[in-house]
Design an enzyme around this catalytic site. Sequence first.
Site, mmCIF file in Angstrom:
data_model
loop_
_atom_site.group_PDB
_atom_site.id
_atom_site.type_symbol
_atom_site.label_atom_id
_atom_site.label_comp_id
_atom_site.label_asym_id
_atom_site.label_seq_id
_atom_site.Cartn_x
_atom_site.Cartn_y
_atom_site.Cartn_z
ATOM 1 N N GLY A 47 0.683 -1.611 -0.013
ATOM 2 C CA GLY A 47 0.364 0.098 -0.255
ATOM 3 C C GLY A 47 0.576 1.046 0.055
ATOM 4 O O GLY A 47 1.674 1.303 -0.443
ATOM 5 N N LYS A 78 7.673 -15.510 -2.711
ATOM 6 C CA LYS A 78 8.229 -15.819 -1.703
ATOM 7 C C LYS A 78 8.926 -14.341 -0.493
ATOM 8 O O LYS A 78 9.509 -14.242 0.865
ATOM 9 C CB LYS A 78 8.750 -16.868 -0.805
ATOM 10 N N GLY A 93 -1.358 2.605 12.307
ATOM 11 C CA GLY A 93 -1.717 3.594 11.896
ATOM 12 C C GLY A 93 -2.712 3.879 10.738
ATOM 13 O O GLY A 93 -3.877 4.776 10.529
ATOM 14 N N ASN A 98 -2.566 9.682 13.594
ATOM 15 C CA ASN A 98 -1.467 10.229 12.216
ATOM 16 C C ASN A 98 0.579 10.218 13.323
ATOM 17 O O ASN A 98 0.319 10.804 13.874
ATOM 18 C CB ASN A 98 -2.076 12.256 11.871
ATOM 19 N N HIS A 133 -8.610 15.353 1.763
ATOM 20 C CA HIS A 133 -7.087 13.498 1.571
ATOM 21 C C HIS A 133 -7.664 13.700 0.202
ATOM 22 O O HIS A 133 -8.881 13.874 -0.975
ATOM 23 C CB HIS A 133 -8.148 13.039 2.343
ATOM 24 N N LYS A 191 -9.095 7.437 -0.285
ATOM 25 C CA LYS A 191 -9.458 7.288 1.289
ATOM 26 C C LYS A 191 -10.857 6.586 1.309
ATOM 27 O O LYS A 191 -11.974 7.547 0.357
ATOM 28 C CB LYS A 191 -8.648 8.806 1.692
HETATM 29 N N1 LIG Z 1 -1.926 7.400 10.865
HETATM 30 C C1 LIG Z 1 -1.314 8.459 10.347
HETATM 31 O O1 LIG Z 1 -0.699 8.848 10.083
HETATM 32 C C2 LIG Z 1 -1.488 7.262 8.364
HETATM 33 C C3 LIG Z 1 -2.796 6.903 8.452
HETATM 34 N N2 LIG Z 1 -3.241 6.138 6.730
HETATM 35 C C4 LIG Z 1 -4.190 5.091 6.872
HETATM 36 O O2 LIG Z 1 -3.488 3.869 7.241
HETATM 37 C C5 LIG Z 1 -4.060 2.623 6.069
HETATM 38 C C6 LIG Z 1 -3.605 2.723 4.764
HETATM 39 O O3 LIG Z 1 -3.713 3.526 4.236
HETATM 40 P P1 LIG Z 1 -2.842 3.159 2.942
HETATM 41 O O4 LIG Z 1 -1.577 3.251 2.482
HETATM 42 O O5 LIG Z 1 -2.637 5.321 1.744
HETATM 43 O O6 LIG Z 1 -3.675 2.720 2.075
HETATM 44 P P2 LIG Z 1 -3.740 2.133 0.293
HETATM 45 O O7 LIG Z 1 -5.225 1.486 0.066
HETATM 46 O O8 LIG Z 1 -2.495 2.054 -0.337
HETATM 47 O O9 LIG Z 1 -3.000 0.231 1.397
HETATM 48 C C7 LIG Z 1 -3.789 -0.463 2.241
HETATM 49 C C8 LIG Z 1 -2.557 -1.584 1.828
HETATM 50 O O10 LIG Z 1 -3.303 -2.651 2.974
HETATM 51 C C9 LIG Z 1 -3.646 -3.717 2.193
HETATM 52 N N3 LIG Z 1 -4.066 -5.058 3.097
HETATM 53 C C10 LIG Z 1 -6.038 -4.965 2.393
HETATM 54 N N4 LIG Z 1 -6.542 -6.443 3.142
HETATM 55 C C11 LIG Z 1 -4.808 -6.596 3.729
HETATM 56 C C12 LIG Z 1 -4.752 -8.156 5.387
HETATM 57 N N5 LIG Z 1 -6.128 -8.465 4.914
HETATM 58 N N6 LIG Z 1 -3.887 -8.086 5.015
HETATM 59 C C13 LIG Z 1 -2.789 -7.142 4.996
HETATM 60 N N7 LIG Z 1 -3.128 -5.628 4.000
HETATM 61 C C14 LIG Z 1 -3.884 -5.975 3.419
HETATM 62 C C15 LIG Z 1 -4.196 -3.227 0.906
HETATM 63 O O11 LIG Z 1 -3.774 -4.484 0.188
HETATM 64 P P3 LIG Z 1 -4.495 -5.277 -1.202
HETATM 65 O O12 LIG Z 1 -5.338 -3.123 -2.067
HETATM 66 O O13 LIG Z 1 -3.676 -5.706 -2.032
HETATM 67 O O14 LIG Z 1 -6.481 -5.421 -1.000
HETATM 68 C C16 LIG Z 1 -3.097 -2.319 0.709
HETATM 69 O O15 LIG Z 1 -1.756 -2.946 -0.067
HETATM 70 C C17 LIG Z 1 -5.257 4.092 5.697
HETATM 71 O O16 LIG Z 1 -6.707 3.488 6.868
HETATM 72 C C18 LIG Z 1 -5.726 5.255 6.013
HETATM 73 O O17 LIG Z 1 -6.110 5.863 6.786
HETATM 74 C C19 LIG Z 1 -3.010 6.783 5.969
HETATM 75 C C20 LIG Z 1 -1.819 7.310 6.336
HETATM 76 C C21 LIG Z 1 -1.235 7.965 7.326
HETATM 77 O O1 LIG Z 2 -5.704 7.578 4.302
HETATM 78 C C1 LIG Z 2 -4.585 9.121 4.652
HETATM 79 O O2 LIG Z 2 -4.201 9.046 3.451
HETATM 80 C C2 LIG Z 2 -4.810 9.084 5.983
HETATM 81 N N1 LIG Z 2 -4.953 8.841 6.856
HETATM 82 C C3 LIG Z 2 -5.159 9.521 7.902
HETATM 83 C C4 LIG Z 2 -6.108 9.578 8.315
HETATM 84 O O3 LIG Z 2 -7.375 9.282 8.581
HETATM 85 O O4 LIG Z 2 -6.693 10.828 9.945
HETATM 86 C C5 LIG Z 2 -3.938 9.709 8.318
HETATM 87 C C6 LIG Z 2 -3.328 11.548 7.218
HETATM 88 O O5 LIG Z 2 -5.094 11.822 7.195
HETATM 89 C C7 LIG Z 2 -3.736 10.169 6.181
#
Ligand SMILES: NC(=O)C1=CN([C@@H]2O[C@H](COP(=O)(O)OP(=O)(O)OC[C@H]3O[C@@H](n4cnc5c(N)ncnc54)[C@H](OP(=O)(O)O)[C@@H]3O)[C@@H](O)[C@H]2O)C=CC1
Ligand SMILES: O=C(O)C1=N[C@H](C(=O)O)C[C@H](O)C1
Length: 266
Positions: free
Chosen positions: A11, A40, A100, A128, A156, A160
Site C-alpha cells: 500500500g 516468497k 496507523g 496521524n 484528502h 481514501k
Molecule cells: N496514521 C497515519 O499517519 C496514517 C494513516 N493512514 C491510514 O493507513 C491506512 C492505509 O492507508 P494507505 O496506505 O493510503 O492505503 P492503501 O490502500 O494504499 O494500502 C492498504 C494496503 O493494505 C492491504 N491490505 C488489505 N487487506 C489486507 C490484509 N488483510 N492484510 C494485510 N494487508 C491488507 C491492501 O492490499 P490490496 O490493495 O491488495 O487489498 C493495501 O496494499 C488507512 O487506514 C489510512 O487512513 C494513512 C496515512 C497516514
Molecule cells: O488515508 C490517509 O491518507 C490518511 N489517513 C489518516 C487519517 O485518516 O487521518 C492520516 C492522514 O490524514 C492520511
Amino acid sequence: MIQVIVAGFRGKMGQACTQMILDHPDFQLVGVMDPKVDVKELADVSGYQACQMTVPVFNSQIQAFASVPHADIWIDFTVPEVAYQHVETALRNGVRPVVGTTGFSDEEITNLIELSQIQKVGGIIAPNFAIGAILMMEFAQKAAQYFPDVEIIELHHDNKIDAPSGTALKTAEMISDVRGINIQGHPHEVELIPGARGADYQGLKIHSVRLPGLIAHQQVQFGGKGEGLLIRHDSYNRESFMTGVALACMKVMGTDELVYGLERWI
Ligand SMILES: NC(=O)C1=CN([C@@H]2O[C@H](COP(=O)(O)OP(=O)(O)OC[C@H]3O[C@@H](n4cnc5c(N)ncnc54)[C@H](OP(=O)(O)O)[C@@H]3O)[C@@H](O)[C@H]2O)C=CC1
Ligand SMILES: O=C(O)C1=N[C@H](C(=O)O)C[C@H](O)C1
C-alpha cells in the site's frame, strides 16, 4: 537491532514504511505481509529487486508469527476490517503493534488498551504520525479553550475510504475534552441539501473533501468576537509520516501498554 514486520507493505503507507525500515540503522526488516502476494521474498516483488537482504513475504499474520517468533514490532497500515484482529493477535503474541490504520471505534481502542495492560505489551495506535499534524491537534486543543466555536475541514486524496479522517476525529475528541458539547450556528438552521453543514461531533462540524492531487491536509478554523484563527497542516508526501513511525518504533520498545495518539511521545 529492532526486528520489524510491515503489514500492508504494497500500500501507499506500507511502501513508505518498508523503505524507511530498510534504510534505518536501528531496524531490521524481518518480514512483510500481504494476503494477495504470491512470491516468497521481497526482492521478487516489483520495486524491491535491488533489496540486498532476504526478507520473507507472508500471506497471513499467523504465518508471519510462526516463521519469525522473535519479531519485536508489527507495523500495520492496512484496512479497518482486519486491523483490530491484527493488533489483538500481535498483543497476544508479545509483538508490539505500531498502527496507523484508521477506523477503530472508541470501544475497540479501549478493549485493545485493556488487553495490552493484561499482556504487558507496549504499542501505539496513532491516527496521524506526522509531527506537524500532532502539533496542529495540540494547538487546536489549546485554542479551543478560548475559541469554543470551531469547525474542522479535512482534505484528502480520493482513494481514501473512511470519512471523516482518523485525524479529524482525534482532533474533535481533543477539542471536546476542553470545551465539552457546544451546539454551534443558528439554533434553527436548515440544511437545504442533507449534509450541507457536515458531520456532527458533539456540536462541532467536520467537513471532508476528497480530490485527486491531494495527500493529507487539515485545517481547524476558529471564530470569535471580531476575530478568526486558522490552524492548518499539510502532508505533501508519505515521507511526512515516517519520522513519527520511526519514533513510535523506538518508544514502543520501552513501554508495556498500548497508547492512542503520538502526542504522548512528542
Ligand atoms: N496514521 C497515519 O499517519 C496514517 C494513516 N493512514 C491510514 O493507513 C491506512 C492505509 O492507508 P494507505 O496506505 O493510503 O492505503 P492503501 O490502500 O494504499 O494500502 C492498504 C494496503 O493494505 C492491504 N491490505 C488489505 N487487506 C489486507 C490484509 N488483510 N492484510 C494485510 N494487508 C491488507 C491492501 O492490499 P490490496 O490493495 O491488495 O487489498 C493495501 O496494499 C488507512 O487506514 C489510512 O487512513 C494513512 C496515512 C497516514
Ligand atoms: O488515508 C490517509 O491518507 C490518511 N489517513 C489518516 C487519517 O485518516 O487521518 C492520516 C492522514 O490524514 C492520511
